[in-house]
Write a protein that holds these residues in place. Structure first.
Motif, PDB file in Angstrom:
ATOM      1  N   VAL A 134       0.848  -1.195   0.000  1.00  0.00           N
ATOM      2  CA  VAL A 134       0.000   0.000   0.000  1.00  0.00           C
ATOM      3  C   VAL A 134       0.882   1.244   0.000  1.00  0.00           C
ATOM      4  O   VAL A 134       1.614   1.496   0.962  1.00  0.00           O
ATOM      5  N   PRO A 135       0.831   2.046  -1.070  1.00  0.00           N
ATOM      6  CA  PRO A 135       1.624   3.275  -1.123  1.00  0.00           C
ATOM      7  C   PRO A 135       1.007   4.379  -0.280  1.00  0.00           C
ATOM      8  O   PRO A 135      -0.213   4.584  -0.299  1.00  0.00           O
ATOM      9  N   VAL A 136       1.853   5.069   0.472  1.00  0.00           N
ATOM     10  CA  VAL A 136       1.419   6.189   1.308  1.00  0.00           C
ATOM     11  C   VAL A 136       2.421   7.327   1.151  1.00  0.00           C
ATOM     12  O   VAL A 136       3.544   7.118   0.698  1.00  0.00           O
ATOM     13  N   SER A 137       2.009   8.524   1.541  1.00  0.00           N
ATOM     14  CA  SER A 137       2.884   9.691   1.465  1.00  0.00           C
ATOM     15  C   SER A 137       3.646   9.854   2.769  1.00  0.00           C
ATOM     16  O   SER A 137       3.049  10.192   3.800  1.00  0.00           O
ATOM     17  N   LEU A 138       4.948   9.604   2.736  1.00  0.00           N
ATOM     18  CA  LEU A 138       5.766   9.760   3.935  1.00  0.00           C
ATOM     19  C   LEU A 138       5.761  11.198   4.442  1.00  0.00           C
ATOM     20  O   LEU A 138       5.629  11.417   5.654  1.00  0.00           O
ATOM     21  N   PRO A 139       5.901  12.231   3.589  1.00  0.00           N
ATOM     22  CA  PRO A 139       5.840  13.607   4.096  1.00  0.00           C
ATOM     23  C   PRO A 139       4.524  13.912   4.815  1.00  0.00           C
ATOM     24  O   PRO A 139       4.514  14.634   5.818  1.00  0.00           O
ATOM     25  N   ASP A 140       3.420  13.331   4.328  1.00  0.00           N
ATOM     26  CA  ASP A 140       2.134  13.562   4.997  1.00  0.00           C
ATOM     27  C   ASP A 140       2.072  12.858   6.350  1.00  0.00           C
ATOM     28  O   ASP A 140       1.462  13.372   7.298  1.00  0.00           O
ATOM     29  N   LEU A 141       2.701  11.696   6.451  1.00  0.00           N
ATOM     30  CA  LEU A 141       2.790  11.038   7.760  1.00  0.00           C
ATOM     31  C   LEU A 141       3.566  11.920   8.731  1.00  0.00           C
ATOM     32  O   LEU A 141       3.152  12.114   9.881  1.00  0.00           O
ATOM     33  N   TYR A 142       4.694  12.456   8.274  1.00  0.00           N
ATOM     34  CA  TYR A 142       5.498  13.329   9.126  1.00  0.00           C
ATOM     35  C   TYR A 142       4.704  14.550   9.571  1.00  0.00           C
ATOM     36  O   TYR A 142       4.746  14.946  10.742  1.00  0.00           O
ATOM     37  N   ARG A 143       3.996  15.153   8.617  1.00  0.00           N
ATOM     38  CA  ARG A 143       3.226  16.358   8.963  1.00  0.00           C
ATOM     39  C   ARG A 143       2.159  16.041   9.997  1.00  0.00           C
ATOM     40  O   ARG A 143       1.941  16.816  10.932  1.00  0.00           O
ATOM     41  N   HIS A 144       1.501  14.898   9.824  1.00  0.00           N
ATOM     42  CA  HIS A 144       0.442  14.552  10.773  1.00  0.00           C
ATOM     43  C   HIS A 144       0.982  14.389  12.192  1.00  0.00           C
ATOM     44  O   HIS A 144       0.387  14.894  13.150  1.00  0.00           O
ATOM     45  N   TRP A 145       2.096  13.676  12.325  1.00  0.00           N
ATOM     46  CA  TRP A 145       2.638  13.380  13.651  1.00  0.00           C
ATOM     47  C   TRP A 145       3.565  14.471  14.173  1.00  0.00           C
ATOM     48  O   TRP A 145       4.071  14.367  15.294  1.00  0.00           O
ATOM     49  N   GLY A 146       3.794  15.514  13.376  1.00  0.00           N
ATOM     50  CA  GLY A 146       4.669  16.596  13.823  1.00  0.00           C
ATOM     51  C   GLY A 146       6.127  16.216  13.819  1.00  0.00           C
ATOM     52  O   GLY A 146       6.916  16.774  14.582  1.00  0.00           O
ATOM     53  N   HIS A 147       6.499  15.275  12.940  1.00  0.00           N
ATOM     54  CA  HIS A 147       7.899  14.843  12.838  1.00  0.00           C
ATOM     55  C   HIS A 147       8.643  15.727  11.847  1.00  0.00           C
ATOM     56  O   HIS A 147       8.098  16.118  10.818  1.00  0.00           O
ATOM     57  N   ARG A 148       9.887  15.986  12.137  1.00  0.00           N
ATOM     58  CA  ARG A 148      10.734  16.716  11.218  1.00  0.00           C
ATOM     59  C   ARG A 148      11.429  15.729  10.290  1.00  0.00           C
ATOM     60  O   ARG A 148      11.947  14.709  10.737  1.00  0.00           O
ATOM     61  N   SER A 149      11.429  16.019   9.009  1.00  0.00           N
ATOM     62  CA  SER A 149      12.110  15.147   8.055  1.00  0.00           C
ATOM     63  C   SER A 149      13.605  15.097   8.357  1.00  0.00           C
ATOM     64  O   SER A 149      14.218  16.108   8.694  1.00  0.00           O
ATOM     65  N   GLY A 150      14.184  13.905   8.219  1.00  0.00           N
ATOM     66  CA  GLY A 150      15.620  13.768   8.424  1.00  0.00           C
ATOM     67  C   GLY A 150      16.424  14.624   7.466  1.00  0.00           C
ATOM     68  O   GLY A 150      17.552  15.027   7.781  1.00  0.00           O
ATOM     69  N   ALA A 151      15.842  14.931   6.302  1.00  0.00           N
ATOM     70  CA  ALA A 151      16.541  15.765   5.324  1.00  0.00           C
ATOM     71  C   ALA A 151      16.716  17.198   5.815  1.00  0.00           C
ATOM     72  O   ALA A 151      17.546  17.940   5.292  1.00  0.00           O
TER      73      ALA A 151
END
Length: 212
Positions: free
Chosen positions: A39-56
């Motif tokens: 199942v494809p999902v959007s990793l940036p959207d997961l980060y935004r939802h949980w308030g995570h900062r991208s490692g980049a």
């Protein structure tokens, strides 16, 4: 019309943005003998939802992540070549997988285009070459259908509802297993599902949160 997840069935969540999703899929022969649905999902959207900062966004973490991915690939004997830029916009590739109703084999082909051949699927030329790779004409039109766009949103929302916070993530026996390095745990829990019901696992799963 979008289709929701059947949460009674095993699922494998991924984003083509993730080198560790690629590395885990290349170990598919080691996975439990369970029919995981990719199942494809959007990793940036997961980060935004949980308030995570991208490692980049953290220079030292970004460098370590790329080195670690390369190290794991070399350790596992998996061909690996970084795309020319990272992070890249993976939405076109994700939507293509949805439009194709991609099975594990087709998903692997897309991952290999990016992480084995080192191609960027977000550029017009790169996406056209990707469509050639998977034998699709007019891919640019396929990924613009509203149903395709909506399905990616639905997949991501359904994943969030299960508590998915990153990729790659297995959903098996109504439990989450995150990360390429979680494969041994997935295998163990497939063989010994009652481990998750053990006293110590239950205790640490309900630990109170301390003040920090």
């Amino acid at each position: 019309m979008t289709t929701g997840l059947d949460t009674t069935q095993p699922v494998w969540f991924y984003d083509f943005l993730s080198p560790f999703s690629y590395l885990l899929l290349e170990q598919h022969d080691k996975w439990p003998d369970v029919p995981f649905k990719p199942v494809p999902v959007s990793l940036p959207d997961l980060y935004r939802h949980w308030g995570h900062r991208s490692g980049a966004d953290v220079p030292s973490k970004r460098i370590f992540t790329y080195r670690h991915a390369l190290f794991r690939a070399e350790q596992l004997g998996i061909p690996f070549k970084m795309p020319p830029v990272h992070p890249f916009d993976s939405n076109s590739a994700l939507r293509l997988a949805i439009a194709l109703r991609a099975d594990i084999s087709a998903v692997r082909d897309i991952f290999r285009f990016i992480w084995r051949d080192g191609r960027d699927p977000s550029t017009p030329d790169g996406f056209a070459k990707l469509c050639e790779r998977v034998g699709v004409g007019h891919g640019e039109a396929l990924i613009e259908f509203e149903e395709t766009v909506a399905q990616l949103r639905r997949n991501t929302d359904d994943a969030i509802a299960l508590g998915v916070f990153g990729v790659p993530t297995f959903w098996m026996n109504k439990q989450l297993f995150w990360g390429e390095d979680a494969l041994p745990m997935v295998l163990y829990c497939a063989r010994t599902p009652n481990w998750l019901e053990s006293r110590e696992v239950k205790r640490i799963s309900t630990l109170p949160r301390g003040d920090v």
